[in-house]
Motif scaffolding. Sequence first.
Motif, PDB file in Angstrom:
ATOM      1  N   LEU A  28     -43.343  -7.238 -34.201  1.00  0.00           N
ATOM      2  CA  LEU A  28     -44.271  -8.363 -34.083  1.00  0.00           C
ATOM      3  C   LEU A  28     -45.681  -7.888 -33.741  1.00  0.00           C
ATOM      4  CD1 LEU A  28     -42.089 -11.016 -32.276  1.00  0.00           C
ATOM      5  CD2 LEU A  28     -42.902 -11.049 -34.627  1.00  0.00           C
ATOM      6  N   LYS A  30     -46.903  -5.255 -34.912  1.00  0.00           N
ATOM      7  CA  LYS A  30     -47.279  -4.396 -36.036  1.00  0.00           C
ATOM      8  C   LYS A  30     -47.444  -2.950 -35.591  1.00  0.00           C
ATOM      9  CE  LYS A  30     -49.205  -8.269 -38.448  1.00  0.00           C
ATOM     10  NZ  LYS A  30     -48.546  -9.179 -37.502  1.00  0.00           N
ATOM     11  N   LYS A  81     -59.824   5.388 -30.089  1.00  0.00           N
ATOM     12  CA  LYS A  81     -60.969   4.802 -29.386  1.00  0.00           C
ATOM     13  C   LYS A  81     -62.264   5.548 -29.645  1.00  0.00           C
ATOM     14  CE  LYS A  81     -59.319   2.073 -25.519  1.00  0.00           C
ATOM     15  NZ  LYS A  81     -58.183   2.622 -24.766  1.00  0.00           N
ATOM     16  N   GLY A  83     -63.300   6.107 -32.294  1.00  0.00           N
ATOM     17  CA  GLY A  83     -63.878   5.413 -33.438  1.00  0.00           C
ATOM     18  C   GLY A  83     -64.055   6.299 -34.659  1.00  0.00           C
ATOM     19  N   THR A 170     -47.803 -10.569 -26.712  1.00  0.00           N
ATOM     20  CA  THR A 170     -47.634 -10.166 -28.107  1.00  0.00           C
ATOM     21  C   THR A 170     -48.373 -11.125 -29.032  1.00  0.00           C
ATOM     22  OG1 THR A 170     -45.470  -9.234 -27.608  1.00  0.00           O
ATOM     23  CG2 THR A 170     -45.936  -9.666 -29.917  1.00  0.00           C
ATOM     24  N   ASP A 172     -50.880 -13.447 -28.143  1.00  0.00           N
ATOM     25  CA  ASP A 172     -52.307 -13.626 -27.868  1.00  0.00           C
ATOM     26  C   ASP A 172     -52.727 -12.811 -26.646  1.00  0.00           C
ATOM     27  OD1 ASP A 172     -54.876 -14.500 -27.470  1.00  0.00           O
ATOM     28  OD2 ASP A 172     -54.423 -16.610 -27.828  1.00  0.00           O
ATOM     29  N   GLY A 174     -55.653 -11.846 -25.731  1.00  0.00           N
ATOM     30  CA  GLY A 174     -56.825 -12.377 -25.023  1.00  0.00           C
ATOM     31  C   GLY A 174     -56.434 -13.425 -24.002  1.00  0.00           C
ATOM     32  N   ALA A 177     -54.691 -11.967 -20.992  1.00  0.00           N
ATOM     33  CA  ALA A 177     -55.625 -11.363 -20.043  1.00  0.00           C
ATOM     34  C   ALA A 177     -56.294 -12.433 -19.188  1.00  0.00           C
ATOM     35  CB  ALA A 177     -56.672 -10.549 -20.789  1.00  0.00           C
ATOM     36  N   SER A 182     -51.761  -8.879 -17.197  1.00  0.00           N
ATOM     37  CA  SER A 182     -52.430  -7.721 -17.770  1.00  0.00           C
ATOM     38  C   SER A 182     -51.753  -7.265 -19.063  1.00  0.00           C
ATOM     39  CB  SER A 182     -52.408  -6.582 -16.761  1.00  0.00           C
ATOM     40  OG  SER A 182     -52.648  -5.379 -17.417  1.00  0.00           O
ATOM     41  N   ILE A 185     -50.605  -3.572 -18.878  1.00  0.00           N
ATOM     42  CA  ILE A 185     -49.320  -3.325 -18.227  1.00  0.00           C
ATOM     43  C   ILE A 185     -48.177  -3.664 -19.179  1.00  0.00           C
ATOM     44  CG2 ILE A 185     -47.772  -4.095 -16.382  1.00  0.00           C
ATOM     45  CD1 ILE A 185     -50.155  -4.416 -14.586  1.00  0.00           C
ATOM     46  N   MET A 186     -48.283  -4.807 -19.884  1.00  0.00           N
ATOM     47  CA  MET A 186     -47.227  -5.196 -20.815  1.00  0.00           C
ATOM     48  C   MET A 186     -47.096  -4.162 -21.932  1.00  0.00           C
ATOM     49  SD  MET A 186     -46.178  -7.765 -19.303  1.00  0.00           S
ATOM     50  CE  MET A 186     -44.792  -7.938 -20.398  1.00  0.00           C
TER      51      MET A 186
END
Lengths: 386, 245
Positions: A28, A30, A81, A83, A170, A172, A174, A177, A182, A185-186
């Motif tokens: 889920l 991805k 990160k 980039g 998973t 959402d 945002g 948070a 957190s 943590i998840m």
Amino acid sequence: MTSAQIEIQLIASLVAIACAIPGTFLVLRKMAMISDAISHSILPGIVAGFFLTHDLNSPWLILLAAVTGIITVFLVEFIQKTGLVKEDTAIGLVFPALFSIGVIMIAKNANDVHLDVDAVLLGELAFAPFDRLEVNGTDLGPKSLWVIGCILLITVALLITFFKELKLSTFDKGLAATLGFSPVIMHYGLMATASVTTVGAFDAVGAILVVALMIAPPAMAYLLTTDLKKMLILSVIFGVIGAIAGYWVAHWLDASIAGSMTSVLGVLFLLVYLFAPGKGLISVLYRQKRQRVEVHLLTFLLHLQNHEEESERHVNHLNEHINWQKVRSKSVLDLALKNNMITIEDDIISLTKKGKSFTSEAIDYIITNKNAAIEEMKDRFFLFRG
Amino acid sequence: MSEKIAISVDDLTVAYNYKPVLWDIDLSIPEGVLMAIVGPNGAGKSTLIKSILDIIKPIAGSVKIFGKPYKKQHEHVAYVPQKGSVDWDFPTTALDVVMMGTYGSLGWIKRPGQKQKKAALEALEKVGMLEFKSRQISQLSGGQQQRIFLARALVQNSSIYLMDEPFQGVDATTEKAIINILKELRKAGKTVIVVHHDLQTVPEYFDWVTFLNVKKIATGPVKDIFNDDNLTKTYGINYKVSIQQ
Ligand SMILES: Nc1ncnc2c1ncn2[C@@H]1O[C@H](COP(=O)(O)OP(=O)(O)O)[C@@H](O)[C@H]1O
Ligand SMILES: [Mg+2]
């Protein structure tokens, strides 16, 4: 069935269940590729742990190897990160590096270690019943059964405790948070669970099957349901079917158990991918075909609406006018009749009241393309369904 | 409108990979306003919202919600993310998504029960989506998905609502329905902050506005500062709006 056979199937089933649970969330999110990365890059952790403990089932080895899994995830995210490269590139950079370190460590110490690359890739499920847990001379069953049993128990406990948090983070990240859960943590909790499960399953089924067991059952379940709980249950069922059927296929063909389990899962996936109602390939193709017929129907109805004169509405005339083959004309006519949109008298076709209002509304929808309009239409008519 | 400050942003600078996208933002948002944040694409509007919500950590400056850091105030703030920020193929129903709004007040581990379900159903009713409660979320139209997000925020029953482009891709009926709910929220004394794209409707919908383009251009009551001058400063072209105020 001998007791060894039962034990092997039991171990395989527990491994499958333990993999399906974190696997559902990986699919889920991805993150299927990440499980591939973890399963390969924990190899150096397993080898180092084996040198230290000389016991493939030691909890220390499992923890050490699981830490390697988390380091993998961390490295992948770190590289990403910067980039400079995308996530799949970062995964492709990290896991071969760690895996090859593990392979070299095995090769260097091949003499005094009963680890080999074949076993690492495909596992040694057939031998699992020989390594037994004994306390004060009492036989308590195969060690790997205990190991994977404990891991499964912890996984299920975590799933039940944190189901709400897992689902939210998973779907959402945002919102999770902002509500004080957190997502970091998840995320790392899930990665840790996936890593521990992978290490626990590794010994029994090897690096390749771990990935298959984590990804294939949830991927099938995803195509079959629109409910997260059902998806988890279906994943578990598919995993167990793959495990047990795989064992018997291996038995009859005298082939590798892990290989057979992977093959069974592959075949199962193909079947689900083709035949799943709604999301399966055949169902999608069928829907596209039906939509095509429905568009033709609309064209036909519009023609009837635009032409009052009888000559334009004669059954035989339609073939020539709309320029369709006989077969298509017939299927469109049947569809319209079935839905009471037309009547045919002496081979002259007329729109019914329902047919007229349907045509006007459908045209209205196509021209204005308002979402609100189609919602009502979907329920009243068959057109634009799905 | 009271003189209480709902959100105060001080010297906020936010950067992605060391490239600042918000620069030295100061902002005081009074309690009870219905405020639009406007600015061109990439102006940092979403980033500003996420910084207020502590989802993104700034490299300088601070944000206070009713005078305290966000961490201590999260139950007072509801968030409607941009619709595209989630996967609508996720296996869940409209009702379940709205229930997620209650998770914050539940805290860790505790599970939603009848009380949470009732609140979620009420919120669905308010946005006119009750009949779709059992529908899988991918089977909803864009406007309906946006209403579900709004219902999820309503169920939090917060004092502050932050919404990122709630009108994006919705039909006219849904837009009207949403703005009516927002106006009701303001009437109930809530502070509502909306990232908004349609400049034409700013005077009609909002009473407060912030112009943003990496830096804060202006903030204040629509009737005082919504003018060609500020629009030109924000959008960089000679902006002539023919909006009747
Ligand atoms: N996660 C990210 N990583 C790097 N750059 C980002 C990220 N999110 C946004 N940006 C950049 O930051 C700038 C502001 O983005 P955003 O706040 O989404 O703008 P807006 O919502 O006003 O369109 C844009 O230039 C965007 O490309
Ligand atoms: Mg944005």
